[in-house]
Design a protein around this motif. Structure first.
Motif, short mmCIF file in Angstrom:
data_model
loop_
_atom_site.label_atom_id
_atom_site.label_comp_id
_atom_site.label_asym_id
_atom_site.label_seq_id
_atom_site.Cartn_x
_atom_site.Cartn_y
_atom_site.Cartn_z
N VAL A 251 -30.56 -51.57 -55.89
CA VAL A 251 -31.55 -52.67 -55.94
C VAL A 251 -32.83 -52.29 -56.64
N GLY A 252 -32.95 -51.04 -57.11
CA GLY A 252 -34.10 -50.70 -57.93
C GLY A 252 -35.09 -49.77 -57.28
N PRO A 253 -36.15 -49.42 -58.05
CA PRO A 253 -37.08 -48.38 -57.59
C PRO A 253 -38.02 -48.78 -56.46
N TYR B 11 -45.47 -47.33 -61.04
CA TYR B 11 -45.23 -48.41 -62.01
C TYR B 11 -46.14 -48.27 -63.22
N TYR C 122 -32.05 -46.95 -54.71
CA TYR C 122 -32.52 -46.80 -56.09
C TYR C 122 -31.44 -47.25 -57.07
N GLU C 123 -30.21 -46.82 -56.84
CA GLU C 123 -29.12 -47.13 -57.76
C GLU C 123 -28.68 -48.59 -57.67
#
Length: 425
Positions: free
Chosen positions: A41-43, A396, A38-39
């Motif tokens: 490459v993203g959610p 999303y 998560y920190e």
């Protein structure tokens, strides 16, 4: 060759754990792979991991160990030529999971005490087996350990070792468990790497010595045919004390289920806290302060996985999906070194270690498919991608069906839980 693979699996687990130690002290949050993905490459990758791990990996891990518990509970009641009833094995596995659920829901201190006690039992069982093995070696029972003989017939196809590594690495799985509870560790900057540096070499040495002890009593063919190897070993070496070993193994696997469920619930809890799972899974019991809904959720899935599956199918499902994410998470060490070289790193491992783990993870994902293509791997891949069906509308697009509010309130009242920030420390 099996002993070589035990050793290589231990080395790979050590390298992976050290890479995770850097991540755990760089991003000191509970949740392990989920948080690091998560920190970095993203959610979306983080969500796919949370989806796969909470619904497949962690429940499968609980089920696999519980099946081992069930097998060793019933094994002493059936001689080697009689296969224990599958229903009996699964029944005892279910009872094991339910008892562990009760302990973890009741108290964090209870769960910790159980872990400490049953770890001590595990070490005692290993000491007995290794001690008997040394005696047998001194007596000259080393015919199955002679490298001039034992390497004959080993596979020459490099891709054939993929599934063998799955089985070996499954036994080492847990090298990343402390990263799931980083926030709950005392002095993680010191204790996280210390536990890895001391623990994994000892585990590797123990596995090697135990397997060498088995080979002083059983041929490779006999070892493969035994449904509970430690029981067969005890029957042939310990005489009247043979029942000690299955008791100790049951205690060992019981403790392993406890530790796995403990960390699995924390991952579900953290993912729900970030909005990647339903809200009620991020709540804790108002009196016990345990992640009650997350524990119950994981337990239900683990018991369901016991119904149609066998040990090897679960391991292969687990290992394929797990090493896909282990490799991706290890790659975040390289990404963060490139993107944020100035960040303070209490632990900084040589870059060669995460590179080796990343390359090994590619092999572990690809090799079994090349050597023995099986529909299980396709199912596992489709299952991971199916997470996008839930991510797009609910995370999303932030679509929130009205009925979920009613379900949340219902389960809050049923489980007596509340969001953690409303519960006093």
């Amino acid at each position: 060759m099996s002993l070589v693979i035990w050793c290589l699996c231990g080395m790979l687990s050590m390298f992976g754990a050290l890479a995770y130690a850097e991540l755990g002290t760089l991003v000191p949050k509970s949740g392990a792979e989920y948080v690091y993905l998560y920190e970095t490459v993203g959610p979306i990758p983080a969500f796919l991991f949370a989806w796969t791990s909470t619904v497949l990996l962690k429940p499968a891990q609980v089920s696999i160990i519980a099946l081992s518990f069930g097998a060793y509970v019933v094994a002493p009641f059936f001689p080697n030529e009689c296969e224990p009833p599958v229903l009996a094995v699964k029944l005892f596995a279910t009872l094991c999971i339910l008892l562990i659920l009760f302990i973890n829901c009741a108290s964090v201190k209870w769960a910790t005490a159980v872990q400490n006690f049953f770890t001590a039992a595990k070490l005692l069982a290993l000491a007995i087996i290794i001690g008997v093995g040394f005696v047998r070696m001194c007596q000259g029972h080393v015919e199955y350990l002679d490298p001039r003989v034992t390497f004959q017939g080993s596979a020459t196809n490099v891709f054939a070792y993929g599934l063998a590594f799955y089985q070996g690495l499954w036994a080492y799985d847990g090298w990343n468990q402390l990263n799931y509870i980083t926030e709950e560790l005392i002095d993680p900057y010191r204790n996280l790497p210390l536990a890895i540096i001391i623990g994994l070499p000892l585990v590797t040495l123990s596995y090697l010595l135990v397997n060498m002890a088995y080979f002083t009593v059983m041929s490779p063919e006999e070892l493969l045919q035994s449904s509970a190897v430690a029981v067969t070993f005890a029957e042939r070496t310990l005489g009247y004390f043979q029942y000690l070993i299955p008791i100790f193994v049951c205690m060992s696997t019981f403790g392993a289920v406890n530790g796995t469920l403990f960390t699995a619930a924390r991952l579900t809890y953290v993912a729900a806290r970030e909005g990647h799972m339903v809200e009620v899974l991020s709540m804790v019991h108002v009196k016990r302060y345990t992640p009650f809904p997350a524990l119950v959720f994981t337990t239900i899935l683990a018991i369901l996985m016991l119904l149609p599956s066998d040990f090897e199918t679960l391991v292969n499902y687990f290992s394929f999906a797990a090493w896909l994410f282990y490799g991706g998470t290890t790659a975040t060490v390289l990404i963060l070194r490139y993107k944020h070289p100035d960040w303070h790193r209490p632990i900084k491992v040589p870059l060669i270690l995460p590179i080796i783990v990343f390359i090994a993870s590619i092999y572990l994902v690809v090799a079994p498919i090349i050597d023995e293509p099986a529909v299980e791997f396709l199912y596992a891949a489709l299952f991971i991608l199916a997470g996008l069906v839930f991510y797009v509308p609910f995370v999303y697009k932030k679509y929130h069906p009205k009925f979920m509010d009613y379900l949340t309130v219902f389960f809050q009242l049923l489980f007596e839980v509340a969001p953690s920030h409303y519960v006093p420390e």
